[in-house]
Design an enzyme around this catalytic site. Structure first.
Site, PDB file in Angstrom:
ATOM      1  CG  HIS A   1      -3.583  -3.588   3.149  1.00 52.30           C
ATOM      2  ND1 HIS A   1      -2.518  -3.207   3.926  1.00 52.30           N
ATOM      3  CD2 HIS A   1      -4.193  -2.446   2.791  1.00 52.30           C
ATOM      4  CE1 HIS A   1      -2.491  -1.900   4.046  1.00 52.30           C
ATOM      5  NE2 HIS A   1      -3.505  -1.409   3.356  1.00 52.30           N
TER       6      HIS A   1
ATOM      7  CB  CYS B   1      -0.986  -0.060   1.155  1.00 51.06           C
ATOM      8  SG  CYS B   1      -2.477   0.876   0.811  1.00 51.06           S
TER       9      CYS B   1
ATOM     10  CD  GLU C   1      -1.399  -6.496   5.099  1.00 56.36           C
ATOM     11  OE1 GLU C   1      -1.075  -6.711   3.913  1.00 56.36           O
ATOM     12  OE2 GLU C   1      -1.512  -5.349   5.580  1.00 56.36           O
TER      13      GLU C   1
END
Ligand code: GLN
Length: 555
Positions: A520, A383, A522
């Site tokens: 993102h 990001c 994750e």
């Protein structure tokens, strides 16, 4: 019919209620039940999106674009059910909904009160979270009530839970209470008094727990469990010891071996197959027996609070598991990264710049991206980390002096990162934004897909399509894409409609592994599958370590 397990907490916060709830859910799921988790947050904010990560830890984003409590990240990592907007709500949302109804005249002029209006609304939200009346309805919903019993704020939630158990009956609702049993070194004793008091408080409200999860730094001996049982009216088999373990993935086994899932199934009259913990045991074995290790520099601003990057830390660890490596994460304060101090990055096997907001420390992040590019150190920018990589490339290789994001320099001569005023969300709705838009409602949020360019590193990792979750306001400026590409930056994924840049990278011929992603990744990593992007990043870090023969071995 859906059954409910309410998980409350006592004495102090931060005992691991989220992990305990997720572990119980995982145990029930392994028995073949369809399970979900719901988190109730007692604060007034309408969503955690605008709260400081200093105060609240990470904001977890769901596929459908909800900004939620970080516990939902644990939930998705522990069970297979995906979380939605309806799996997390705050007192603020409840009040907002009740007030909207009141304004509409739905209450027909009656006095609107905490009981029954607020508590009814809470029950309605809980049922909605459990998929009540839809094909998604679950067998068991584990409902985690935020805060600590005794707080004024969480009282209405406890009252709603009590009412639900009264309405649905004792075989449909169970209560689990997480409490703290401190070890007092001076006395050489575990103290049960705080637990006695917190259960008294709970019983005053009308809730008798079926199980107590007693957190302590050690295993609680049977005579202490017997004492707790006597004082709390919880049968001894329901007094369960939860001691400190070296990995959260051990918690399901700890709870199972003391019979928690059986106790819940007996109480709720659920006949299931037996629990299967094989994959948890394998996972724990992998976590405890890495063959090698790598050390990653995480260059960020909230350097002292790893809770802000909870999912990211987990994703890196999962990637380690899939590479049989322990991943050490070292925080590097980006404010310390200038020309004179950037060499401190030479001891790491890879560099990661995570997401972030605001100007502070951003020049150091740009410096970190430059360092990684010039020294051919594996780089992953997430990001903001992608945005700084783009700025760096623009300034130093595309001859765009003073290139910046308008977030940090509204007058930048080359705004290579800027706001766009219109985009399309995952569900097809068109979102618009201008300078006057509310802070809370103007981010690109949730899962979106785009096509990946063949022949790129991104294509090797993702294949033809990438679908990941977003949470940001600024975008790579379309007007600069040609100049960046002419200067050699590879733009390997672009959304079809707005031409928003999703992934940038360097060609393999100039750098072994350098990538920035606007999303993102994750949030979608689990210990089971890991995540292909992080797995590839850690693999690159291992290769870098082998080639350079440094770092990674000191932790
Ligand atoms: N601050 C940047 C933006 O709003 C990046 C956000 C992030 O890293 N999540 O676009």
């Amino acid at each position: 019919m859906t059954k409910y397990v309410f998980v409350t907490g006592g004495v102090v916060s931060s005992l691991g209620k989220g992990i305990a709830s997720a572990s119980l859910a995982a145990l029930l799921e392994s028995r073949g039940l369809k399970v979900t988790l719901i988190k109730l947050d007692p604060y007034i904010n309408v969503d955690p999106g605008t709260m400081s990560p200093f105060q609240h830890g990470e904001v977890f984003v769901t596929d459908d674009g909800a900004e939620t409590d970080l516990d939902l990240g644990h939930y998705e990592r522990f069970i297979t059910t995906r979380m939605k907007r309806s799996n997390n709500f705050t007192t603020g949302q409840i009040y907002m909904s009740v007030l909207e109804k009141e304004r509409r005249g739905d209450y027909l002029g009656k006095t609107v009160q905490v009981i029954p209006h607020i508590t009814n609304e809470m029950q309605e939200f809980i049922r909605r979270g459990a998929g009540h009346g839809t094909p998604d309805a679950v067998d068991v919903a584990i409902v985690e009530i935020g805060g600590t019993v005794g707080d004024i704020e969480s009282l209405p939630f406890l009252e709603a839970a009590r009412q639900m158990s009264l309405k649905l009956g004792p075989t449909n609702v169970a209560f689990v209470h997480l409490t703290y049993v401190p070890w007092i070194a001076a006395a050489g004793e575990l103290k049960t008094k705080p637990t006695q008091h917190t259960v008294q408080k709970l019983r005053e409200i009308g809730i008798q727990p079926d199980a107590l999860l007693c957190r302590a730094d050690r295993r609680i001996p049977d005579d202490e469990r017997e004492k707790i049982s006597l004082f709390t009216n919880v049968p001894e088999y329901g007094v369960i010891s939860m001691w400190d373990v070296n990995t959260i993935y051990k918690v399901p086994r700890v709870l199972h071996e003391q019979g928690l899932d059986q106790l819940i199934c007996t109480k709720l009259q659920l006949n299931t197959k037996s629990t299967d913990l094989k994959r948890w045991d394998t996972l724990v074995h992998e976590v405890e027996n890495p063959k090698t290790e790598v050390t990653i520099a995480m260059c960020g601003k909230y350097t002292d609070l790893s809770d802000s990057y909870k999912s990211l830390n987990e994703a890196l660890r999962h990637a380690g598991i899939h590479n049989h490596a322990r991943v050490n994460i070292e925080y590097v304060d980006s404010e310390t990264l200038d020309d004179d101090h950037v060499e401190q990055l030479s001891k790491y096997d890879a560099i990661l710049v995570p997401g972030g907001f605001g100007k502070r420390g951003v020049e150091g992040k740009i410096r970190a991206a430059q360092y990684a590019r010039e020294t051919r150190t594996p780089y992953l920018g997430i990001c903001l980390g992608m945005q700084v990589a783009t700025i760096e490339y623009a300034r130093h290789l595309a001859h765009l002096d003073g290139a910046n994001s308008t977030e940090f320099d509204p007058e930048a001569p080359h705004p290579v990162i800027a706001l766009i005023d219109e985009w399309q969300d995952a569900d097809g709705t068109i979102q618009k934004r201008d300078e006057k838009s509310d802070l809370g409602g103007t981010m690109r949020l949730g899962a979106q897909s785009s096509d990946v360019k063949p022949g790129t590193l991104a294509y090797e990792i993702y294949g033809p399509v990438v679908t990941e979750r977003h949470r940001h306001r600024y975008e790579a400026n379309e007007h600069y894409l040609d100049r960046l590409q002419d200067a050699g930056l590879v733009i390997s994924a672009i959304t079809q409609r707005e031409k928003l840049t999703e992934i940038v990278e360097l060609p393999r011929t100039v750098h072994p592994w350098y990538m920035g992603v606007q999303f993102h990744p994750e949030f979608k990593s689990t210990p089971w599958g890991g995540h292909p992007l992080f797995t590839a990043f850690i693999k690159a870090a291992l290769e870098h370590k082998t080639k350079n023969g440094h770092a990674g071995n000191k932790a």
